[in-house]
Design an enzyme around this catalytic site. Sequence first.
Site, short mmCIF file in Angstrom:
data_model
loop_
_atom_site.label_atom_id
_atom_site.label_comp_id
_atom_site.label_asym_id
_atom_site.label_seq_id
_atom_site.Cartn_x
_atom_site.Cartn_y
_atom_site.Cartn_z
CG MET A 38 -2.01 -1.08 1.10
SD MET A 38 -3.51 -0.75 2.04
CE MET A 38 -2.88 -0.75 3.70
N GLY A 39 2.13 1.08 -0.40
CA GLY A 39 3.03 2.23 -0.49
C GLY A 39 3.62 2.62 0.85
CB ALA A 40 3.93 4.58 3.27
CG HIS A 45 6.96 -2.07 2.30
ND1 HIS A 45 6.86 -0.94 3.07
CD2 HIS A 45 5.76 -2.68 2.37
CE1 HIS A 45 5.64 -0.86 3.57
NE2 HIS A 45 4.95 -1.90 3.18
CD GLN A 70 -5.99 -4.28 2.49
OE1 GLN A 70 -5.62 -4.28 1.32
NE2 GLN A 70 -5.13 -4.36 3.49
CD GLU A 157 7.50 -15.85 8.42
OE1 GLU A 157 7.89 -15.69 9.60
OE2 GLU A 157 7.81 -16.84 7.73
CG ASP A 159 0.64 -7.33 8.15
OD1 ASP A 159 0.38 -6.84 9.27
OD2 ASP A 159 1.09 -6.66 7.21
CD GLN A 162 -2.14 -9.02 4.32
OE1 GLN A 162 -2.93 -8.10 4.40
NE2 GLN A 162 -0.87 -8.85 3.98
#
Length: 339
Positions: A38-40, A45, A70, A157, A159, A162
Amino acid sequence: MVGYTPGETTVHTSVAEIGRVTRALRKTSRPVVLVPTMGALHEGHLELVRAAKSLPRAVVVVSIFVNPLQFGDGSDLDTYPRTLDSDVEKLCELGVELVFAPSVREMYPNGFRTTVSAGPLAEELEGASRPGHFDGALTVCLKLFNVTNCSDAVFGEKDYQQLVLMQQLVTDLNLPVQLHSVPVIRENDGLAMSSRNVRLDDGARQAAVALSAALTLGAHCGDRGRDAVLAGARSVLDVVPEVQVDYLELRDGRLAPLPGDVGEGEARLLVAAQVGGVRLLDNAGVILGDLEARQEKEIAQAALQAAGLDAELTEEEMAELRRLREEVRRVREQRGADD
């Protein structure tokens, strides 16, 4: 190929264009590896991106899309950081060749008509306080899998729930996508990297370290059983009043509740808490039971199998092996003393 230049970063905002490019790449037998974000973007990431690039001959697609499905709280959606230019710059430095950054209208041209139901697990743990969150996450990832024609996808991992639900999605819907997971990436002080960390003031930032400290202590108590794991983690959290715990639970690797008589095996310790008004998640793997004894048995079992004996060692046989080992050790020590 229009829309793709090897070694250069191309940003696509159109579903049709990214689909055309990735379909062409798949026809050349190149794996298309998706990293949904989702960026940022932060270092966590970027580790996912590095893992994706490490796959042989991979063409990496990083999606950047703040998914409205979400978010249960509209204000949280409105304040979520959007830093597309700096995100693309970071991805260029890593050599990412394809970035997919669609608008909401591009991803949901007909509104939110058809969605995925993530099932019972989505209503527990994180889902208990964020109704519909995982339905939204699975819906957008299913769309991204289809839109990018990916053969593989990489998730972190951090999240963990998810990640488990994404594997459930792939398995239950027979999706031709291989999922890869990357362990939690942490700051130098142990705090799990998250886009939300920038919202912590200095005091909350120091208090938040208690989450990883609690997980570390809990995991080290695994040889003493489930209750000791939870008690160890709580002992850390209880002395930091700034950390308002939502849940602290020990589940099995697929996040099913552990049976009451569980003795040993792999488990996952999960925590969610509010710290300085910011919701933080973290988790750690836990080995329940005596790891040294289990490794000892595995070695002995492997030796027997090498000798052509496949029967499982009993506890009585393991006890006899330990007695013989101690006898050998005693004799060797005695010979050393005599010499």
